[in-house]
Design a protein around this motif. Structure first.
Motif, PDB file in Angstrom:
ATOM      1  N   MET A   1       0.849  -1.172   0.000  1.00 38.19           N
ATOM      2  CA  MET A   1       0.000   0.000   0.000  1.00 38.19           C
ATOM      3  C   MET A   1       0.900   1.242   0.000  1.00 38.19           C
ATOM      4  O   MET A   1       1.827   1.329   0.796  1.00 38.19           O
ATOM      5  N   PRO A   2       0.600   2.214  -0.869  1.00 40.30           N
ATOM      6  CA  PRO A   2       1.429   3.416  -0.905  1.00 40.30           C
ATOM      7  C   PRO A   2       1.307   4.230   0.374  1.00 40.30           C
ATOM      8  O   PRO A   2       0.262   4.245   1.016  1.00 40.30           O
ATOM      9  N   THR A   3       2.387   4.872   0.717  1.00 42.15           N
ATOM     10  CA  THR A   3       2.337   5.747   1.883  1.00 42.15           C
ATOM     11  C   THR A   3       1.863   7.123   1.447  1.00 42.15           C
ATOM     12  O   THR A   3       2.108   7.558   0.324  1.00 42.15           O
ATOM     13  N   SER A   4       1.174   7.800   2.316  1.00 40.04           N
ATOM     14  CA  SER A   4       0.691   9.135   1.980  1.00 40.04           C
ATOM     15  C   SER A   4       1.711  10.165   2.434  1.00 40.04           C
ATOM     16  O   SER A   4       2.384  10.004   3.444  1.00 40.04           O
ATOM     17  N   GLU A   5       1.815  11.213   1.648  1.00 39.05           N
ATOM     18  CA  GLU A   5       2.702  12.304   2.008  1.00 39.05           C
ATOM     19  C   GLU A   5       1.862  13.431   2.595  1.00 39.05           C
ATOM     20  O   GLU A   5       0.807  13.762   2.079  1.00 39.05           O
ATOM     21  N   VAL A   6       2.326  14.001   3.656  1.00 38.61           N
ATOM     22  CA  VAL A   6       1.614  15.101   4.304  1.00 38.61           C
ATOM     23  C   VAL A   6       2.281  16.402   3.891  1.00 38.61           C
ATOM     24  O   VAL A   6       3.485  16.573   4.050  1.00 38.61           O
TER      25      VAL A   6
END
Length: 55
Positions: A1-6
Motif C-alpha cells: 500500500m502506498p504511503t501518503s505524504e503530508v
C-alpha cells in the motif's frame, strides 16, 4: 500500500473564510464553492470547459 505524504504548507478554508468568499459569488459559483470546500476536491478538480452554461 502506498504511503501518503503530508503537505504541511496547505490547509482547508475555515468556515469564516468560506462565508467571506460566498459574499462575492452568484448562485452557481456558491454551489461550486460549497461542494469543493466540503468534499476536499483539489485545485483543478472541476473542468468547466466542457459545460455550456458556465461562462
Amino acid at each position: 500500500m502506498p504511503t501518503s505524504e503530508v503537505n504541511l504548507d496547505t490547509r482547508g478554508y475555515t468556515h469564516e473564510e468560506i462565508r467571506e468568499i460566498l459574499k462575492f459569488t452568484n448562485p452557481l459559483e456558491a454551489t461550486v464553492t460549497l461542494v469543493a470546500s466540503s468534499s476536499g476536491i483539489r485545485r483543478g478538480g472541476f473542468d468547466f470547459t466542457c459545460y455550456r452554461f458556465v461562462d
